[in-house]
Design an enzyme around this catalytic site. Structure first.
Site, PDB file in Angstrom:
ATOM      1  N   LYS A   1       7.145  -4.324  -4.902  1.00  0.00           N
ATOM      2  CA  LYS A   1       8.649  -4.272  -3.946  1.00  0.00           C
ATOM      3  C   LYS A   1       9.683  -5.401  -4.138  1.00  0.00           C
ATOM      4  CE  LYS A   1       7.810   0.093  -1.213  1.00  0.00           C
ATOM      5  NZ  LYS A   1       7.905   0.080   0.003  1.00  0.00           N
TER       6      LYS A   1
ATOM      7  N   GLU B   1      -5.011   3.720  -1.990  1.00  0.00           N
ATOM      8  CA  GLU B   1      -2.835   3.039  -0.308  1.00  0.00           C
ATOM      9  C   GLU B   1      -4.332   2.549   1.255  1.00  0.00           C
ATOM     10  OE1 GLU B   1       0.911   3.306  -1.186  1.00  0.00           O
ATOM     11  OE2 GLU B   1       0.675   3.691   1.258  1.00  0.00           O
TER      12      GLU B   1
ATOM     13  N   HIS C   1     -11.747  21.026 -20.440  1.00  0.00           N
ATOM     14  CA  HIS C   1     -11.965  21.215 -21.618  1.00  0.00           C
ATOM     15  C   HIS C   1     -11.656  20.044 -21.863  1.00  0.00           C
ATOM     16  CE1 HIS C   1     -12.648  25.729 -22.407  1.00  0.00           C
ATOM     17  NE2 HIS C   1     -12.522  25.479 -20.984  1.00  0.00           N
TER      18      HIS C   1
ATOM     19  N   GLY D   1       3.748   6.555   6.139  1.00  0.00           N
ATOM     20  CA  GLY D   1       3.537   7.138   4.993  1.00  0.00           C
ATOM     21  C   GLY D   1       3.015   8.474   5.232  1.00  0.00           C
ATOM     22  N   ARG D   2       1.964   7.987   4.057  1.00  0.00           N
ATOM     23  CA  ARG D   2       0.655   8.667   3.475  1.00  0.00           C
ATOM     24  C   ARG D   2      -0.139  10.000   4.541  1.00  0.00           C
ATOM     25  NH1 ARG D   2      -0.618   3.777   4.036  1.00  0.00           N
ATOM     26  NH2 ARG D   2      -1.987   2.843   5.034  1.00  0.00           N
TER      27      ARG D   2
ATOM     28  N   LYS E   1      11.913   6.400   6.162  1.00  0.00           N
ATOM     29  CA  LYS E   1      12.602   6.266   7.632  1.00  0.00           C
ATOM     30  C   LYS E   1      13.634   5.586   7.879  1.00  0.00           C
ATOM     31  CE  LYS E   1       8.400   5.124   9.370  1.00  0.00           C
ATOM     32  NZ  LYS E   1       7.069   4.784   9.710  1.00  0.00           N
TER      33      LYS E   1
ATOM     34  N   GLU F   1      14.251   3.455  -4.224  1.00  0.00           N
ATOM     35  CA  GLU F   1      14.197   3.910  -5.386  1.00  0.00           C
ATOM     36  C   GLU F   1      14.568   5.172  -4.465  1.00  0.00           C
ATOM     37  OE1 GLU F   1       9.983   2.051  -5.655  1.00  0.00           O
ATOM     38  OE2 GLU F   1      11.591   2.651  -4.209  1.00  0.00           O
TER      39      GLU F   1
END
Length: 547
Positions: A508, A357, A388, A271-272, A210, A216
């Site tokens: 961050k 979050e 399993h 964002g999520r 954004k 990153e």
């Protein structure tokens, strides 16, 4: 200093639920089904193509009634209405929360600060659709005149998890001529693996940030730019091989991307909650604008169900209230999500960010300390793989683990008996978790006494089963919205802000401080704790020794 206390625990329904939990805690699901043989058909709800069986939960009609009363006392209806009306319910950032506007049909009105935002949403969707069609048909050419065959999405968090999950889920509907890859981790191996077999002349990068400053993402974007330039050697190539999902036109232009190929979204989109915004450009390219529209329609159908359905038949509300019941009253710390569909293998990872979050908060909207635990830890793997590995802990371990099973009646890849065997396992696991196997049953089967304790399964592990016809773009949208609104419901009951993430920001900022301390040639003066200082010095020594 005076510590504020959360008011929610003083609600009449909260107190009643605490008393009720004390009485029901020791009641086994075997007893609940024996006393109420019809609960399997009664404790269920159906809407928007989803059938929710919640009868295998450690609840009675009284429990559900008290949870519904808690929702009323917590003002859930008012909170829902406020979100859909564009009120600033993200109080710490003074923002509306309007991911529901991203999938609103043309002609609908959702007003923010006096402006209907729906036309703006569709303006971006139309631009995305035009770009996706140009790329899919080969009309969009790379710098050398060759069509694009590879698309690499660069993002992190919500700019990555949603697109990755959707691509895996909807691969059946994707254009097989296109290769899609995703880069999120700042570990160089992630980028290297994503591009190792791609031709730069046929590769497009979507940079999703954004602000166009995410550390990153921009590190990976600069690496991608160098990779392209090393191969094509012309600055003008960037404009044909990069597009941006961002709102920072100056930074996008400085990078070399034509702002005509910048697709924006708004600060009222977290964002999520953004996979159906411009962040979903890679999804639209893969499945096409029409299928993307079907996914948006699925989202919207669940939005309308959540907004209008009575709470006792409202799927997200029921799921959210059950999550509160286990976290706040029965002490469960996790919720397992097990999709019995290989295509949904990234769905639990997507839900981890969505739930944790959003509701991993320790204070209320008013800044008071919460009275107990908030978000459960969400985790999971697709069935039958999990059976399993970790299912053993659920069947015979010591922890309470509520589970969600997601099952489909039809497979997109029908092969022999596979779907029947897969579905049989869903139903069997939910039954085994609920009812287990007693010592008496084992002895009747001839199991020797010394072995009986080792084979007893206590059961009483609660679960929901969500049964759907078949996975499709529309169904994926419906499922994601189901969990979005379940998370909203939980946050409303706990009276927390589900839409900020200040804890993420702390790490961050510390990373930005440490980066030069690792990279500077001169020995830096360190002012961290002794552990961090020691680790920095050791890293610098070992790195220097290998040069």
């Amino acid at each position: 200093m005076t510590v504020k206390t959360a008011p929610g625990t003083k609600r009449q329904a909260w107190q009643a639920l605490q008393d009720h939990a004390g009485r029901i805690r020791a009641t086994h699901l075997r007893t609940l089904f024996e006393d109420d043989p019809e609960r399997g058909g009664r404790l269920a709800a159906e809407a928007v193509g989803l059938y929710l069986d919640y009868s295998k939960h450690r609840v009675t009609d009284e429990t559900i009634g008290l949870l519904l009363a808690l929702a009323e006392e917590a003002g859930l209806r008012e909170r829902i209405d406020a979100m859909f009306a564009g009120k600033r319910i993200n109080v710490t950032e003074d923002r509306p929360v309007l991911h529901v506007a991203l999938r609103a049909p043309r002609g609908q009105s959702i007003v923010v600060d006096g402006e209907n935002v729906v036309p703006k949403v569709h303006e971006v969707l139309d631009r995305m659709a035009a770009f996706a069609r140009a790329l899919r048909t080969g009309a969009w050419k790379g710098h050398t005149g060759r069509p694009i065959k590879n698309v690499v999405n660069i993002g992190i968090g919500g700019s990555d998890l949603g697109p990755v999950m959707a691509h895996e889920a909807l691969r059946h509907f994707s254009d097989p001529r296109l290769v899609l890859r995703f880069v999120s981790n700042v570990d160089g191996s992630d980028f290297a693996l994503a591009v190792h077999d791609l031709d730069p002349a046929e590769t497009l990068f979507i940079v999703s940030s954004k602000t166009f400053t995410t550390l990153e993402t921009m590190t990976n974007a600069q690496t991608a730019r160098r990779w392209l330039m090393d191969a094509l050697g012309d600055e003008r190539a960037v404009a044909r091989h990069f597009v941006a999902v961002s709102t920072n036109a100056d930074a996008v232009r400085k990078f070399g991307i034509d702002t005509a190929n910048m697709f924006g979204f708004w600060d009222w989109v977290g964002g999520r909650y953004s996979m159906d915004s411009a962040i979903g450009l890679s999804t639209m390219i893969a499945i096409g604008p029409e299928r993307f529209g079907e996914m948006l329609a699925g989202f919207h159908a669940m939005d309308e169900h959540f907004r209008t359905a009575p709470f006792d038949r409202n799927l997200p509300v029921l799921m959210g209230l059950l999550a509160v019941w286990y976290s706040s009253f029965l002490g469960a710390e996790t919720i397992g999500v097990f999709p019995y569909s290989h295509a949904l293998r990234r769905f639990p990872a997507y839900l981890q960010q969505l739930a944790m979050e959003s509701n991993g908060k320790r204070v209320t909207l008013e800044g008071a300390a919460v009275a107990g635990d908030t978000s459960a830890i969400y985790w999971g793997e697709p069935g039958t793989n999990g059976q399993h590995s970790f299912y053993q802990l659920i069947h015979q371990g010591t922890r309470l683990v509520p589970c969600d099973f997601i099952a489909f009646c039809r497979s997109l890849d029908p092969i022999g008996r596979h779907q029947d065997l897969l579905t049989a396992n869903v139903f069997a696991q939910a039954e085994a978790m609920a009812f287990g196997k007693t010592a008496e049953q084992l002895r009747e089967e001839g199991v020797p006494d010394w072995l009986v304790p080792h084979r007893v399964c206590e059961g009483n592990q609660p679960s929901s089963t969500i049964l759907v016809d078949a996975l499709s773009p529309s169904v994926l949208g419906t499922l994601v919205a189901l969990y979005e609104h379940s998370v909203f419901t939980q946050g409303a009951i706990w009276n927390i802000d589900s839409f900020d993430q200040w804890g993420v920001e702390l790490g961050k900022k510390l990373a930005v401080r440490i980066i030069p301390e690792l990279e500077d040639e001169a020995e830096p003066k360190l002012a961290h704790d002794s552990s961090t200082n020691t680790l920095i010095r050791r890293y610098r020594r070992q790195r220097a020794a290998k040069r």
